[in-house]
Design a protein around this motif. Structure first.
Motif, mmCIF file in Angstrom:
data_model
loop_
_atom_site.group_PDB
_atom_site.id
_atom_site.type_symbol
_atom_site.label_atom_id
_atom_site.label_comp_id
_atom_site.label_asym_id
_atom_site.label_seq_id
_atom_site.Cartn_x
_atom_site.Cartn_y
_atom_site.Cartn_z
ATOM 1 N N VAL A 17 -8.018 9.306 -6.236
ATOM 2 C CA VAL A 17 -7.235 8.503 -5.290
ATOM 3 C C VAL A 17 -8.171 7.664 -4.425
ATOM 4 O O VAL A 17 -9.205 8.149 -3.972
ATOM 5 C CB VAL A 17 -6.363 9.415 -4.407
ATOM 6 N N TRP A 67 -3.596 -0.171 -8.724
ATOM 7 C CA TRP A 67 -5.035 0.081 -8.695
ATOM 8 C C TRP A 67 -5.406 0.911 -7.471
ATOM 9 O O TRP A 67 -4.628 1.059 -6.529
ATOM 10 C CB TRP A 67 -5.837 -1.219 -8.713
ATOM 11 N N THR A 68 -6.588 1.475 -7.527
ATOM 12 C CA THR A 68 -7.149 2.201 -6.388
ATOM 13 C C THR A 68 -8.310 1.406 -5.816
ATOM 14 O O THR A 68 -9.007 0.685 -6.542
ATOM 15 C CB THR A 68 -7.638 3.595 -6.799
ATOM 16 N N GLU A 113 0.853 -1.188 0.000
ATOM 17 C CA GLU A 113 0.000 0.000 0.000
ATOM 18 C C GLU A 113 0.888 1.237 0.000
ATOM 19 O O GLU A 113 1.871 1.306 0.739
ATOM 20 C CB GLU A 113 -0.891 0.014 1.246
ATOM 21 N N TYR A 139 -2.915 4.296 -2.869
ATOM 22 C CA TYR A 139 -3.183 3.339 -3.950
ATOM 23 C C TYR A 139 -2.402 2.056 -3.692
ATOM 24 O O TYR A 139 -1.549 2.000 -2.804
ATOM 25 C CB TYR A 139 -2.831 3.937 -5.315
ATOM 26 N N LEU A 164 1.443 7.969 -10.739
ATOM 27 C CA LEU A 164 1.435 6.577 -11.197
ATOM 28 C C LEU A 164 2.583 6.326 -12.178
ATOM 29 O O LEU A 164 3.241 5.281 -12.117
ATOM 30 C CB LEU A 164 0.093 6.246 -11.848
#
Length: 479
Positions: A111, A146-147, A95, A122, A369
Motif C-alpha cells: 500500500v 496506482w500506489t 484518493e 491508493y 483492488l
C-alpha cells in the motif's frame, strides 16, 4: 522509470468470456449483479447464502482474476451506444484511504501513501462519459489505479528530485495516458471533449492535444500566462474584452475540510448571476521554449452585487482547444465544465454514500483492488439514475433496462403513482427519467416535484427493492 498504474489489458475476451474462463466470467457477472442489486460491496450482505459468500471471497483472492482484465471490462462502452454521438468526457483523480484497515492487511507493504505523504491508501483516476446534448451518463471510458510510494526528505528536496524526471516518469502523465486510452474506447463517437480541473493545466498536455475529433477544456491554474502576440498576459487581456452573456446559477452551501490543502473550505449557498466573455489567444506555455499554442479562453465571473459579504466572487478561467464563434458556443463549454460535479458525485458514492470503499472488510490489498473495480462498475448504474431524475429529453429507458424490466416498472408505476396530478409520474415511458422516478418512489421519495430531489441513498434503497420485485414478478409471469 515510467508512471505505471494498473490499467486495461487491451485484450479481446474469447467468446465474450471475461478472463477467458467461463466459470470466472459467471462469478464476475453474478458478483457485479449482486452489488448493483444491494448497492453494497460487503460480501456477507450481498450473498444469498454461505456457499455464495465463500465463492465471492475466493473470486476476490483468485490470482487468475487479473486486475487489468477487470479494468478492461468495467471501462468498455458498446460501440452502438456512442456511435456518432457528441460526448463530454470528465476526468478526475481521487484518493482512497486505508488508514483504518492498514493494520489488518496481510500485504500492507504494497500500500502506498496519499498526497500528505503519510496516510496509507491508493489512487484512482476515472474518465466518465456523458452525452453532450443532455448530460446523461453513458459509462466509463477508462479507469486507472496506482500506489504512490512515500517520499523521503523535505518538500524542497522532493520538488528538486521531481524536476529532474521526464514527464513519462511523473504521476501527471496520467492525464495524457487516460486521454489516449479513452480515445480508443470512444473511437466511434462523432466528437468528444475532455473536461479537466486545474490539476490538468499542464504545458505538456496542451502540446499533445491535436485538433480533430477530440478537444480539451481545462480550468486554468493561478499562473497567468504570457500572450505570444501581445505585450500582456492572458488575464489582463480578457479584462479588455466585453462580457457577451450572463446566466443564473444556484450555488450550493459548502462546508468541509480539504485535507490535501490542509484548510477549511466554506461557501454560502445562494442564487446568483454569472457573466462571461471569451477570446481567441496564442499563449507561450513555457518560459524557456518558443512553443506557441492557439487556444480559446473563457472567463466566468460572479456579478459583485450577488456576492455575500466576506466572500470572494466565483471566478473561472477556462482554456479550450475547441474554437468558439458565438456566445452560445461559449455557454455550452461552460455548461460542460459545470457538469464536473458528476464525477465528484461518483467518488462520493464510492467512498461515502453507498459502497464505503474506505471501510472495506477485506484483508488483502489485491482483493481490495478487485473490489474497487467492481464498485466503480456498480456505482455507474446509480449515477445514471441520479442524472436521469429530472431529464425529460435525456437518455432512453432501453439504455439501462431490459424489456422485461420495463414491463415490471410499468406495473410498479401504477402502484406507486398517487391519486392527485402532483403525484403522477410526469415523464414519458421511453425516457430514463420515467424509470428513475419509479425507483426513487420505491426507495421512499414522496413523489412531489416541490420536494427535495431524491439522492443517492434513496436510489440505493429503491434499486435493491426493485430487484426483489423484479425477481418475484418474473416468477409470476413465467408460471
Amino acid at each position: 522509470m515510467s508512471f505505471t498504474p494498473l490499467q486495461r489489458s487491451g485484450l479481446r475476451f474469447l467468446s465474450g468470456s471475461i478472463f477467458n474462463d467461463k466459470r470466472l466470467s459467471r462469478r464476475y457477472s453474478s458478483f457485479l449483479t449482486r452489488m448493483i442489486e444491494h448497492q453494497s460491496n460487503t460480501v456477507g450482505h450481498i450473498s444469498l447464502d454461505e456457499a455464495e459468500s465463500r465463492g465471492y471471497y475466493r473470486f476476490l483472492a483468485n490470482e487468475r482474476v487479473s486486475h487489468s482484465d477487470m479494468l478492461e471490462q468495467v471501462s468498455k462502452l458498446p460501440s452502438e451506444l456512442i456511435s456518432q454521438r457528441s460526448l463530454v468526457v470528465l476526468g478526475d483523480t481521487t484518493e482512497i484511504s486505508l488508514k483504518s484497515q492498514i493494520s489488518h492487511l496481510k500485504d500492507a507493504d504494497r500500500v502506498g501513501v496519499l498526497s500528505d505523504n503519510k496516510t496509507p491508501g491508493y489512487m484512482a483516476q476515472a474518465h466518465l462519459v456523458l452525452d453532450a446534448q443532455h448530460g446523461g451518463v453513458l459509462g466509463l471510458s477508462d479507469l486507472m489505479l496506482w500506489t504512490r510510494p512515500a517520499s523521503e526528505g523535505s518538500k524542497l528536496a522532493r520538488d528538486r528530485r521531481r524536476k529532474t524526471r521526464s514527464w513519462q516518469e511523473k504521476e501527471s502523465y496520467k492525464w495524457l495516458l487516460g486521454m489516449r486510452q479513452s480515445q480508443s474506447v470512444i473511437a466511434s463517437a462523432k466528437e468528444a471533449i475532455f473536461v479537466f480541473d486545474t490539476e490538468a493545466d499542464l504545458a505538456e498536455l496542451w502540446e499533445e492535444v491535436l485538433p480533430g475529433k477530440t478537444d480539451m477544456l481545462v480550468r486554468v491554474q493561478t499562473n497567468n500566462r504570457q500572450m505570444a502576440d501581445l505585450p500582456m498576459k492572458l488575464f489582463e487581456y480578457l479584462e479588455t474584452v466585453a462580457f457577451c452573456g450572463q446566466y443564473a446559477l444556484n450555488v450550493s452551501t459548502l462546508s468541509r475540510r480539504n485535507y490535501s490543502k490542509n484548510k477549511a473550505q466554506k461557501r454560502q449557498g445562494r442564487q446568483t448571476q454569472l457573466q462571461f466573455r471569451y477570446c481567441p489567444c496564442k499563449l507561450k506555455l513555457r518560459k524557456k521554449k518558443s512553443t506557441i499554442t492557439p487556444l480559446y479562453a473563457i472567463e466566468v465571473k460572479e456579478r459583485t452585487e450577488f456576492v455575500p459579504e466576506g466572500e470572494s466572487p466565483i471566478k473561472w478561467y477556462l482554456l479550450t482547444t475547441r474554437s468558439i464563434e458565438s456566445a452560445e458556443q461559449a455557454r455550452d463549454l461552460i455548461r460542460y465544465y459545470e457538469w464536473r460535479w458528476q464525477i465528484e458525485q461518483l467518488f462520493r458514492i464510492l467512498k461515502r454514500k453507498g459502497f464505503a470503499l474506505e471501510q472495506t472488510e477485506l484483508t488483502s490489498f489485491d482483493a481490495i483492488l478487485r473490489q474497487t473495480i467492481l464498485s466503480f462498475g456498480a456505482a455507474i448504474r446509480v449515477m445514471q439514475l441520479l442524472r436521469a431524475r429530472d431529464q425529460v429529453d435525456g437518455q432512453g429507458t432501453d439504455e439501462l433496462f431490459s424489456k422485461n424490466e420495463q414491463r415490471c416498472l410499468a406495473v410498479l408505476n401504477q402502484k406507486y403513482q398517487g391519486n392527485t396530478h402532483k403525484q403522477q409520474n410526469p415523464f414519458p415511458k421511453d425516457k430514463l427519467a420515467w424509470a428513475s422516478w419509479i425507483i426513487a418512489r420505491i426507495g421512499g421519495w414522496k413523489g412531489y416535484q416541490s420536494q427535495h430531489p431524491p439522492g443517492p441513498i434513496t436510489f440505493l434503497r429503491g434499486w435493491e427493492k426493485f430487484n426483489t420485485y423484479f425477481d418475484a414478478w418474473m416468477l409470476f409471469v413465467n408460471k
